[in-house]
Design an enzyme around this catalytic site. Sequence first.
Site, PDB file in Angstrom:
ATOM      1  CD  GLU A   1     -81.311   4.914  16.357  1.00  0.00           C
ATOM      2  OE1 GLU A   1     -80.971   4.145  15.442  1.00  0.00           O
ATOM      3  OE2 GLU A   1     -82.252   5.707  16.266  1.00  0.00           O
TER       4      GLU A   1
ATOM      5  CD  GLU B   1     -85.313   1.421   8.588  1.00  0.00           C
ATOM      6  OE1 GLU B   1     -85.110   1.626   9.803  1.00  0.00           O
ATOM      7  OE2 GLU B   1     -84.479   1.644   7.710  1.00  0.00           O
TER       8      GLU B   1
ATOM      9  CB  CYS C   1     -81.445   1.847  10.959  1.00  0.00           C
ATOM     10  SG  CYS C   1     -81.521   0.655   9.602  1.00  0.00           S
TER      11      CYS C   1
ATOM     12  CE  LYS D   1     -86.214  16.766   1.643  1.00  0.00           C
ATOM     13  NZ  LYS D   1     -85.097  16.089   2.337  1.00  0.00           N
TER      14      LYS D   1
END
Length: 329
Positions: free
Chosen positions: A228, A97, A131, A23
């Site tokens: 972040e 992750e 990331c 997905k």
Amino acid sequence: FPVLIAASKAASALLAGNTVVVKPSPFTPLSTLALGKAAERAGLPAGVLNIVAGGDALGKALAEHDDVRHISFTGSVATGKKVMATAAAGLKRVTLELGGNDAAIVLDDVDIEPASRKIFQASMANTGQVCTAIKRLYVHEKVFDPLVDALVNHAKNARVGDGLTKGVTHGPLNNKMQYDIVTGLLDDAKKQGAKVLCGGEAPEGAGYFFPPTLVTGVKEGVRLVDEEQFGPVLPVIPFSDVDDAVSRANASPFGLGGSVWTSDPERGAEIASRLETGVTWVNAHITGDFAGKPPPFGGAKMSGIGREHGRAGLEEYTDLKTIRVAKKL
């Protein structure tokens, strides 16, 4: 990245003998759906690799389904926690992750020109939407000014716009939500005394475009440093003591990647070993051998659970089984 992430997960799971449901993010479904079409044309049997697109409700339904025994997720910490909570009800295995706030430490013996070029690329690639992009840059005070000047020069040479236009180096942020996060963090830093050396203002016109932006005058306690940003705004922070820089780099709930930049690789490797991250580079950042034999990839602390790529990534999709045979009754 949507294709890379989906393909790397699916390849490991398929090699281990599993059937797979992928997905994609609701913001980037088309390339992953195209991957499914390519697999079909290549002759993969029906039902082995399944691509379904939809929103959060679909993701939750998949995670809760009794036939799903392993969930591999790449995304935010907040969503990763929800995935893990859902998986816990069925004792499903998870590989997560999650977010990162990667710190890079630049030592006083660094070669400015090549380091600045690589650092700029590692912080601004894909408009900072990586990331493991460099998201905090700690620079020794002896080389702070010349390195910052070199980074500003790289930023001023960048061209922001439509990625299909010749000469453009940086495209838009993916969606309004992410655009608002990036600009909100920058606005907050400005209110706390940050100095914007370049960029800092969105260009005129439609789209979620934002230029490479370098910021000084900030430190821990400012959201731009602590959180972040996942965008093209990089805080640059001076230090005088290496142990202090390592301590500050580690003072984060995240632990995805990190790097050390120096003319002495052995010294860099020693310092890199002290960073609390799943992946650490010396004189590089983001790089990986995805076409050959990629090393295991994953995060420490709140940046994830488990590993992807290589043998370790393959074994995530298996269960260890022991068979003991008695030679005599």
